[in-house]
Motif scaffolding. Structure first.
Motif, PDB file in Angstrom:
ATOM      1  N   GLY A 214       0.808  -1.215   0.000  1.00 53.86           N
ATOM      2  CA  GLY A 214       0.000   0.000   0.000  1.00 53.86           C
ATOM      3  C   GLY A 214       0.834   1.254   0.000  1.00 53.86           C
ATOM      4  N   THR A 215       1.919   1.250   0.774  1.00 56.97           N
ATOM      5  CA  THR A 215       2.805   2.414   0.796  1.00 56.97           C
ATOM      6  C   THR A 215       3.452   2.645  -0.557  1.00 56.97           C
ATOM      7  N   ALA A 216       3.894   1.559  -1.202  1.00 58.05           N
ATOM      8  CA  ALA A 216       4.524   1.689  -2.514  1.00 58.05           C
ATOM      9  C   ALA A 216       3.531   2.204  -3.563  1.00 58.05           C
ATOM     10  N   LEU A 217       2.300   1.687  -3.543  1.00 63.43           N
ATOM     11  CA  LEU A 217       1.303   2.143  -4.511  1.00 63.43           C
ATOM     12  C   LEU A 217       0.955   3.617  -4.312  1.00 63.43           C
ATOM     13  N   SER A 218       0.795   4.034  -3.060  1.00 61.92           N
ATOM     14  CA  SER A 218       0.469   5.438  -2.793  1.00 61.92           C
ATOM     15  C   SER A 218       1.613   6.364  -3.191  1.00 61.92           C
ATOM     16  N   ALA A 219       2.848   5.940  -2.895  1.00 63.25           N
ATOM     17  CA  ALA A 219       3.992   6.753  -3.299  1.00 63.25           C
ATOM     18  C   ALA A 219       4.101   6.829  -4.818  1.00 63.25           C
ATOM     19  N   LEU A 220       3.839   5.699  -5.505  1.00 59.06           N
ATOM     20  CA  LEU A 220       3.872   5.706  -6.971  1.00 59.06           C
ATOM     21  C   LEU A 220       2.798   6.633  -7.541  1.00 59.06           C
ATOM     22  N   ALA A 221       1.612   6.629  -6.932  1.00 59.95           N
ATOM     23  CA  ALA A 221       0.551   7.517  -7.395  1.00 59.95           C
ATOM     24  C   ALA A 221       0.944   8.985  -7.223  1.00 59.95           C
ATOM     25  N   ALA A 222       1.576   9.315  -6.093  1.00 66.84           N
ATOM     26  CA  ALA A 222       2.008  10.696  -5.871  1.00 66.84           C
ATOM     27  C   ALA A 222       3.062  11.125  -6.889  1.00 66.84           C
ATOM     28  N   VAL A 223       4.013  10.228  -7.173  1.00 75.98           N
ATOM     29  CA  VAL A 223       5.043  10.555  -8.172  1.00 75.98           C
ATOM     30  C   VAL A 223       4.420  10.715  -9.552  1.00 75.98           C
ATOM     31  N   LEU A 224       3.456   9.844  -9.880  1.00 73.64           N
ATOM     32  CA  LEU A 224       2.788   9.949 -11.180  1.00 73.64           C
ATOM     33  C   LEU A 224       2.030  11.260 -11.318  1.00 73.64           C
ATOM     34  N   CYS A 225       1.360  11.675 -10.247  1.00 71.62           N
ATOM     35  CA  CYS A 225       0.634  12.947 -10.294  1.00 71.62           C
ATOM     36  C   CYS A 225       1.582  14.111 -10.535  1.00 71.62           C
ATOM     37  N   GLY A 226       2.717  14.094  -9.850  1.00 72.00           N
ATOM     38  CA  GLY A 226       3.689  15.159 -10.054  1.00 72.00           C
ATOM     39  C   GLY A 226       4.256  15.168 -11.463  1.00 72.00           C
ATOM     40  N   THR A 227       4.510  13.970 -12.009  1.00 73.10           N
ATOM     41  CA  THR A 227       5.044  13.889 -13.368  1.00 73.10           C
ATOM     42  C   THR A 227       4.026  14.379 -14.396  1.00 73.10           C
ATOM     43  N   MET A 228       2.762  13.993 -14.206  1.00 67.76           N
ATOM     44  CA  MET A 228       1.716  14.437 -15.127  1.00 67.76           C
ATOM     45  C   MET A 228       1.481  15.938 -15.032  1.00 67.76           C
ATOM     46  N   LEU A 229       1.693  16.480 -13.832  1.00 72.39           N
ATOM     47  CA  LEU A 229       1.501  17.918 -13.662  1.00 72.39           C
ATOM     48  C   LEU A 229       2.612  18.711 -14.336  1.00 72.39           C
ATOM     49  N   LEU A 230       3.845  18.198 -14.252  1.00 71.41           N
ATOM     50  CA  LEU A 230       4.978  18.903 -14.845  1.00 71.41           C
ATOM     51  C   LEU A 230       5.136  18.624 -16.333  1.00 71.41           C
ATOM     52  N   TYR A 231       4.792  17.408 -16.753  1.00 70.80           N
ATOM     53  CA  TYR A 231       4.958  17.012 -18.153  1.00 70.80           C
ATOM     54  C   TYR A 231       3.645  16.438 -18.691  1.00 70.80           C
ATOM     55  N   PRO A 232       2.631  17.256 -18.853  1.00 74.15           N
ATOM     56  CA  PRO A 232       1.341  16.730 -19.294  1.00 74.15           C
ATOM     57  C   PRO A 232       1.358  16.174 -20.705  1.00 74.15           C
ATOM     58  N   SER A 233       2.281  16.641 -21.559  1.00 72.34           N
ATOM     59  CA  SER A 233       2.310  16.167 -22.940  1.00 72.34           C
ATOM     60  C   SER A 233       2.785  14.721 -23.045  1.00 72.34           C
ATOM     61  N   MET A 234       3.368  14.165 -21.976  1.00 73.42           N
ATOM     62  CA  MET A 234       3.821  12.782 -21.998  1.00 73.42           C
ATOM     63  C   MET A 234       2.660  11.800 -21.869  1.00 73.42           C
ATOM     64  N   PHE A 235       1.503  12.251 -21.417  1.00 70.28           N
ATOM     65  CA  PHE A 235       0.353  11.383 -21.172  1.00 70.28           C
ATOM     66  C   PHE A 235      -0.803  11.842 -22.044  1.00 70.28           C
TER      67      PHE A 235
END
Length: 251
Positions: free
Chosen positions: A123-144
């Motif tokens: 659960g900790t790994a999934l939540s941390a991965l979700a937070a990193v994904l949100c940050g990446t999508m926020l900074l680089y939206p054209s990648m998704f």
């Protein structure tokens, strides 16, 4: 008379024989050693009882790691919500709560209060991965592909919902970088009292707009100001003697 003596003599001889024969028989019986008795045989072997041991008590059953399970659910939910164009911002708080629940599950499992350490780690790994994904999508939206609704178009495209105007004022000229944090254009403004404008458009989403203007001549003091307007409404403004920086997170 002679017959009487003979009879007495015979009786006396018999008594003597009997007297001396009895000790001899007893002596013979006492000198004979009896055979030793055969050892007794038993159908089952006997063991010596060991020391008394108290009955072992079963350890108390530990509770299920519900914080870890909650972290798994919230982490998966945050990963799914992050790809929704208009609801992606909800992934941040969901991932944060999941991360806190996962850490709590790890601590409780390490102390022996709960079982299921693996669930809490997952659960900790999934939540941390979700937070990193949100940050990446926020900074680089054209990648998704799901973030293209918030992509900024320079120059503006007709028919889009929102218009953006980047404004820079610099009497001594400036170098301008404008757009989003991950997709910017560069331009130069000549020395003038007139405002410089850069135009863009987007069709929804939440792009992070950015505008930076710094002086073209480092040896000259130059007052610079910048503004960002979305649909004619000012959303960011800044000024400085050599550099001005404006950012805005809009929807």
């Amino acid at each position: 008379m002679t017959l009487s003596l003979d009879n007495d003599y015979s009786n006396l001889s018999g008594i003597c024989v009997s007297v001396f024969a009895i000790p001899a028989e007893e002596a013979r019986m006492t000198t004979e050693q009896p055979y030793p008795a055969a050892p007794a045989r038993h159908s089952r072997t006997t063991t010596r009882p060991g020391p008394h041991r108290p009955p072992q008590q079963e350890p108390p059953r530990r509770r299920a790691n519900w914080p870890g399970g909650l972290a798994v659910v919230l982490g998966l939910a945050a990963l799914g919500v992050a790809f929704l164009p208009d609801w992606g911002f909800l992934a941040w708080p969901v991932a944060g709560v999941g991360l806190a629940a996962g850490i709590a599950g790890i601590v409780l499992s390490s102390k022996g209060a709960m079982r299921g350490l693996g669930v809490a780690l997952t659960g900790t790994a999934l939540s941390a991965l979700a937070a990193v994904l949100c940050g990446t999508m926020l900074l680089y939206p054209s990648m998704f592909g799901t973030a293209r609704a918030g992509e900024l178009h320079i120059p503006p495209q007709p028919g889009e919902k929102h218009s953006v105007d980047f404004v820079v004022t610099s009497a001594g000229g400036a170098t301008v970088r404008y757009g989003t944090l991950n997709d910017q254009r560069t331009a130069s403004t000549p020395p003038s009292t007139d405002d410089w404008h850069g135009h863009a458009s987007y069709n929804g989403g939440t792009p992070i707009l950015s505008l930076t203007a710094d002086t073209a001549n480092a040896g000259v003091t130059n007052q610079i100001s910048c503004q960002i307007l979305v649909d004619g409404k000012k959303v960011a403004e800044s000024s400085g003697s050599s550099i001005a920086l404006c950012t805005a997170n809009v929807d």
